[in-house]
Design a protein around this motif. Structure first.
Motif, PDB file in Angstrom:
ATOM      1  N   THR A  37     -14.254  32.265 -21.755  1.00 28.82           N
ATOM      2  CA  THR A  37     -15.160  31.476 -22.574  1.00 28.82           C
ATOM      3  C   THR A  37     -15.151  32.009 -23.998  1.00 28.82           C
ATOM      4  O   THR A  37     -15.503  33.158 -24.236  1.00 28.82           O
ATOM      5  N   LEU A  38     -14.717  31.158 -24.914  1.00 31.62           N
ATOM      6  CA  LEU A  38     -14.639  31.513 -26.335  1.00 31.62           C
ATOM      7  C   LEU A  38     -14.930  30.271 -27.168  1.00 31.62           C
ATOM      8  O   LEU A  38     -14.869  29.153 -26.682  1.00 31.62           O
ATOM      9  N   ALA A  39     -15.188  30.483 -28.435  1.00 23.41           N
ATOM     10  CA  ALA A  39     -15.372  29.347 -29.346  1.00 23.41           C
ATOM     11  C   ALA A  39     -14.022  28.723 -29.676  1.00 23.41           C
ATOM     12  O   ALA A  39     -13.900  27.511 -29.799  1.00 23.41           O
ATOM     13  N   THR A  47      -1.151  29.107 -23.987  1.00 26.77           N
ATOM     14  CA  THR A  47       0.168  29.066 -23.354  1.00 26.77           C
ATOM     15  C   THR A  47       0.230  30.044 -22.176  1.00 26.77           C
ATOM     16  O   THR A  47       0.764  29.718 -21.115  1.00 26.77           O
ATOM     17  N   SER A  48      -0.345  31.227 -22.335  1.00 24.68           N
ATOM     18  CA  SER A  48      -0.368  32.217 -21.258  1.00 24.68           C
ATOM     19  C   SER A  48      -1.164  31.715 -20.062  1.00 24.68           C
ATOM     20  O   SER A  48      -0.759  31.896 -18.908  1.00 24.68           O
ATOM     21  N   VAL A  49      -2.299  31.067 -20.323  1.00 27.24           N
ATOM     22  CA  VAL A  49      -3.126  30.520 -19.248  1.00 27.24           C
ATOM     23  C   VAL A  49      -2.354  29.439 -18.493  1.00 27.24           C
ATOM     24  O   VAL A  49      -2.363  29.398 -17.262  1.00 27.24           O
ATOM     25  N   MET A  50      -1.673  28.576 -19.225  1.00 25.88           N
ATOM     26  CA  MET A  50      -0.885  27.522 -18.571  1.00 25.88           C
ATOM     27  C   MET A  50       0.230  28.127 -17.719  1.00 25.88           C
ATOM     28  O   MET A  50       0.497  27.669 -16.603  1.00 25.88           O
ATOM     29  N   ARG A  60      -9.036  29.432 -16.236  1.00 25.98           N
ATOM     30  CA  ARG A  60      -9.411  28.301 -17.074  1.00 25.98           C
ATOM     31  C   ARG A  60     -10.020  28.772 -18.387  1.00 25.98           C
ATOM     32  O   ARG A  60     -10.664  29.799 -18.442  1.00 25.98           O
ATOM     33  N   CYS A  61      -9.808  27.956 -19.403  1.00 28.30           N
ATOM     34  CA  CYS A  61     -10.403  28.203 -20.716  1.00 28.30           C
ATOM     35  C   CYS A  61     -11.560  27.237 -20.894  1.00 28.30           C
ATOM     36  O   CYS A  61     -11.396  26.033 -20.726  1.00 28.30           O
TER      37      CYS A  61
END
Length: 66
Positions: A37-39, A47-50, A60-61
């Motif tokens: 969780t970020l702004a 890209t790393s999360v995907m 998840r972002c």
């Protein structure tokens, strides 16, 4: 464990969090979920999360608005 003057049993707290009655090493860690969780998220992080999702890691972002 004593943190902030609160008496806690780490094993008991973890079992309660997992909603388990007893320890089960075979099941522990089989389902991993991560929420970031970020702004704002950088292109590199997204890209790393995907990429990690391609390997079936549930990450998840979530955008947090100020």
């Amino acid at each position: 464990m004593r943190e902030n003057n609160i008496e806690q049993d780490a094993t008991e707290s973890l079992l309660e969090f997992l909603d388990w009655n007893e320890s089960d090493d075979e099941q522990f860690g089989k389902e991993v979920k991560i929420f970031l969780t970020l702004a704002e998220f950088s292109k590199e992080l997204t890209t790393s999360v995907m990429w990690l999702n391609d390997f079936e890691l549930d990450i998840r972002c979530v955008r947090k608005y100020p």
